[in-house]
Structure formats: C-alpha cells, structure tokens
Design a protein around this motif. Sequence first.
Motif, short mmCIF file in Angstrom:
data_model
loop_
_atom_site.label_atom_id
_atom_site.label_comp_id
_atom_site.label_asym_id
_atom_site.label_seq_id
_atom_site.Cartn_x
_atom_site.Cartn_y
_atom_site.Cartn_z
N VAL A 79 49.50 -47.42 -47.62
CA VAL A 79 48.22 -46.98 -47.06
C VAL A 79 47.36 -46.30 -48.13
N ASN A 80 47.99 -45.85 -49.21
CA ASN A 80 47.22 -45.21 -50.30
C ASN A 80 46.95 -46.20 -51.44
N LEU A 81 46.95 -47.48 -51.12
CA LEU A 81 46.78 -48.51 -52.15
C LEU A 81 45.46 -48.35 -52.90
N GLY A 82 44.40 -48.02 -52.17
CA GLY A 82 43.08 -47.92 -52.80
C GLY A 82 42.39 -49.27 -52.87
N PHE A 83 41.27 -49.30 -53.59
CA PHE A 83 40.45 -50.50 -53.68
C PHE A 83 40.06 -50.74 -55.13
N ALA A 84 39.60 -51.95 -55.41
CA ALA A 84 39.13 -52.28 -56.77
C ALA A 84 37.69 -51.85 -56.98
N GLY A 85 36.92 -51.75 -55.92
CA GLY A 85 35.51 -51.40 -56.00
C GLY A 85 34.86 -51.65 -54.65
N PHE A 86 33.54 -51.75 -54.64
CA PHE A 86 32.83 -51.95 -53.38
C PHE A 86 31.46 -52.56 -53.66
N ARG A 87 30.80 -52.95 -52.57
CA ARG A 87 29.44 -53.47 -52.66
C ARG A 87 28.66 -53.04 -51.43
N LEU A 88 27.36 -52.91 -51.60
CA LEU A 88 26.46 -52.60 -50.50
C LEU A 88 25.63 -53.83 -50.17
N HIS A 89 25.42 -54.04 -48.87
CA HIS A 89 24.58 -55.12 -48.38
C HIS A 89 23.34 -54.54 -47.71
N LEU A 138 29.35 -47.99 -42.68
CA LEU A 138 28.02 -47.38 -42.73
C LEU A 138 27.15 -47.77 -41.56
N GLY A 139 27.58 -48.70 -40.72
CA GLY A 139 26.76 -49.11 -39.60
C GLY A 139 26.62 -48.04 -38.53
N GLY A 140 27.58 -47.09 -38.47
CA GLY A 140 27.54 -46.07 -37.43
C GLY A 140 26.36 -45.14 -37.53
N ILE A 164 29.73 -42.21 -51.17
CA ILE A 164 28.55 -42.92 -50.68
C ILE A 164 28.01 -42.16 -49.47
N GLU A 165 26.76 -41.75 -49.54
CA GLU A 165 26.16 -41.02 -48.43
C GLU A 165 25.86 -41.97 -47.28
N MET A 166 26.20 -41.51 -46.05
CA MET A 166 25.88 -42.29 -44.87
C MET A 166 24.36 -42.34 -44.69
N PRO A 167 23.76 -43.53 -44.76
CA PRO A 167 22.29 -43.60 -44.61
C PRO A 167 21.88 -43.29 -43.18
N LYS A 168 20.71 -42.69 -43.05
CA LYS A 168 20.14 -42.42 -41.73
C LYS A 168 19.36 -43.65 -41.26
N PRO A 169 19.01 -43.68 -39.97
CA PRO A 169 18.38 -44.90 -39.42
C PRO A 169 17.17 -45.40 -40.19
#
Length: 523
Positions: free
Chosen positions: A143-153, A88-90, A210-215
């Motif tokens: 490569v299609n392993l997937g993830f358990a979840g995520f977090r936002l900082h 999301l930093g991009g 997850i929507e890419m946040p704007k600046p």
Amino acid sequence: MTNLSRRTLLLSLLAATALPAFDQQSWAQQQNSVPTPNPFRYEDVVRRARELAGVPFEAPVSQLPEPLNRLSFDDYRDIRFRTDKALLGGGGGPFRLQLFHLGFLYQRPVTVNVIRDGVPTPVAYQRELFDYGRNKIERPLPVNLGFAGFRLHYPLNDPKVLDELIAFLGASYFRFLGSDQKYGLSARGLAINVEGGEAEEFPHFREFWIEMPKPNDERAIIYALLDSPSVAGAYRFEIYPSKETTLDITATLFPRQPITNVGVAPLTSMYFEGENDRKPSDDFRLELHDSDGLLMQSGAGEWIWRPLRNPAKKTISSFSDNNPRGFGLMQRDRVFEHYQDLEAHYHQRPGYWVEPIGQWGEGWVELVEIPTPDETHDNIVAYWQPSRPYEPGQEVVISYRLRAASAIGAMHPGGKVVNTFQTPPRASGSNAPSDPRHRRFIVDFAGGNLAYYLNAPEQVQLVPSTSVGQITNTFIMPNPHTEGFRAAIDVKLEPGQSTDLRAFLRAGNRALTETWTYPWFVE
C-alpha cells in the motif's frame, strides 16, 4: 483533523456534566486558546528543503517488487490509470488528477499529496486505480508503493473534453501544453553538470503537493520537493491553462556542496534533421525535430536566433549576458508539408519560452547539442548558467515564467529568420569540386517591416560578422515568396578553425531584424 475534533467534542461534553460552572468556563477558555493549525503553504516546502539540505543525500535503495522491476516499454504502456478514478473532482473545479504507475524506467517512487482546506493528505496506492492490461500482477502490491508521477487534465480544447495539461514524470522532468499543441520538448526543475567533465547529475522531485481547486478556479497550484547529492529545493508551480499555457515558477534552492555547473530553467528537446542540417537518408520526411532554434532576448534588448543542428560531435555554445529578458527552444517552422508526419505532428509542437522574473545577474545562456542517430533521442539542452557558483549555506531564490508558445511570429516585432541553408559557393554553371574551406550560408528574413522595403531594396543593408576567418562575399535580394529578403554570406576558414557567424538587416541606423548566429567548423 476529524479525529481531533471528535475527541475535543467528547471531552467538552464530559466536562459539561462533571465540572462546576466556574470550571466549565475555565475549560471553555482553555479550548478557545488552542491554536488551529496553519494551512499548508509553500513556506512549509521551503522549510523541508532547508532541513533536507542539512543532512547527507540518501539515494533510494528499495527495488520494485516483481514484475514491476522488469517491465518492458510495451508492458509499461499497457498500464493505464482508470479515468473514472481521477482525483480533484470533489472540489467542483475544472482540473482532474491522474497518477503514473511505477515500472520500466521509472523505478523511484514519489509521494503525491492533495491539499484540501489547507491540510495535505498523501494519495495511497490502490490497485483499483489502474487497468494493468495484459500484465499479470499475481501478488498484492504494498500500500506504500507510491507512484512514478502524475498529470493534470483540463478542458483545454473543448469544454466537454478533459485534455492532458501537464505531466510530471521522471527525475525533475515535466511537460505541458496549450490549445492545439502536441507534446514535444520537456522542461526540468534543475540541471547539474550537463556539459562538465563529470557525470551529469539528475535532481529529482521526491514529493508533490497539489491544491484542491475551487469550483471557479482557472489555475492549478503545485508544490514540489527537489533532492539530489548536490542540492535540495522547494518549487511552486502556478499553472494557467490557455491558448499558450503559462507557468509561474518559483524555486528556493539549498546547495549541499559547491555547484559550479548548474542549469537554471533547463529545456530538453530533439533535433535530428532540418533544412540547415540535412542527413543522408531515404526517409520521405524532410524535417524531424521538436525544436528548430534557440531564441534569446538579451538584457540589452537584442533578439537573437540560433538554428539548431545535429552535430558530428557534442557541441557547446554560450551566449554571455546580464539580466537576460528571455530565452527558449522554439519550433518556428509550422508548415505540415515540411514534415509530412501524420503521427508525430511535429508542426504542432510548442516552443517553451523562459521569461526571468527579477534580476538574474551575470551569466550565459548555454546550448548543448549532442549527436543523435535518429529522432528517438533527446539531444538538445538549453539553460541559464549563472556566473557565480552556488555555495553551501546559501539560499538561492529563482523566479520565472514559462510559456508554451505557438505564435512564434508574435514573439517580437522585428523581422525573423525563417530559413537557413548552406552550400558550397560555386560559380554559376561550374562543376568544379568545392573547396572545403569555403562555405555559403543563405538566410531568409521575413516579417516585421521587411515587406515595406520590397520596392526599395537598396535601402536594406546586410550586416555580417565572423569571429574567425574571412567573409569573402555577401549579397542580398528581395524574396517575394516570403515577403522578405534573402541574404548570403560566403566564409573562408582554414582547417582546424571554427567560427561564430552573425548577421542582421538594417535600414540606415535602425535594425530591421533579429540577429542570426551560426557556428561553422572546418576539419
């Protein structure tokens, strides 16, 4: 989208050199008439949930590859996301996305997508995203392993430091924080059959967007697809970081089968020990809990406080209502000296306050208390139970605001319960054995306008009631230490009886405090 654009460009160039002028114009008109794809929205998740509910539920059957399927708690904790790989930093926004690895208790993979310019793209598993610590992963993982979840900082406490803001991990569980808060209780997307005779069902989020946040964005938007044997659903989370971070949540549910025991906006917490429910222990800490009470505001406007307990057996309390204004599990006691815990920081754990948006109709707030032998188990659940079952073919839309509350004293303007104690009602100086049929409940009320009456205590009245049994004595006195009043209620029950006690303070016809309520049972 990139490949499609290049292909269109190449075809256009070929047409320009091979076709006469009239055909070139026709070709250009055809290209201009091709509709551009609509940006991905919540309605797309709703459509997927509706379609998913139309087919039988399929539980994941794939087993994680070695050694992920046999990681211990410590092994799993040693797998960490590399912070320099955060997503999301991009977009230049203030949020960063990190992912949780599969393993230990988290065996079910979820898909995580990032929406950029309206186009969702799945995040591919890459080994380089993680530091595996002492774990030895000898074979390449799929490569299609997937993830358990995520977090936002997000820079929640310091402009230069990215703090964990919200985490989705396990079934439909999620936790989030405001400034100067530490993780304690959890929220869930949905609860099914928490207190029913059948086994509890745990709906799970199977995919996120997850929507890419704007600046300059100061909010994050997340969509989620929920699935279980009984229901499929779409969720939208709009997250506003702040001193008391707030989530605006909308859920659209499609039942596969009749659901008679559904928990809306469920909260899960831990209560092991507190001043109203002490356990024999040699622990130097006097209180151990993530939450110490259930706070409610009824549709009629009454504020109700129910202290939590660690009961000897599973206990269910229901509070009937129509269009409730709010409920939540709160950590009202924020005095460090009451916990003396330099690691758990119980005094900094938030309460979660649910504020319905729109009309929720008739139903009840349900509180489930389960015995726990220590502080490591969540044993408290609270949620809204609608009176009407959810039926197949029905589309249920629920909206509410969820807040991570720290300033508990500001929840309402009236006096509040700050302490609950209980003891045998012995006469002064008496050492006679206590009668188990008699109990004294002592309640400290403080705040609101109570300090105004300290010099005129005769104007304050205690209004107690009991559903069963007999109130044998009451008294009330000023408490200058809390700038409020201490009330006592003596109750008598016969063996095998249980009662719900209620009490509040008033001056004339005006209520000065919230209503305290507490259950008591005599074996």
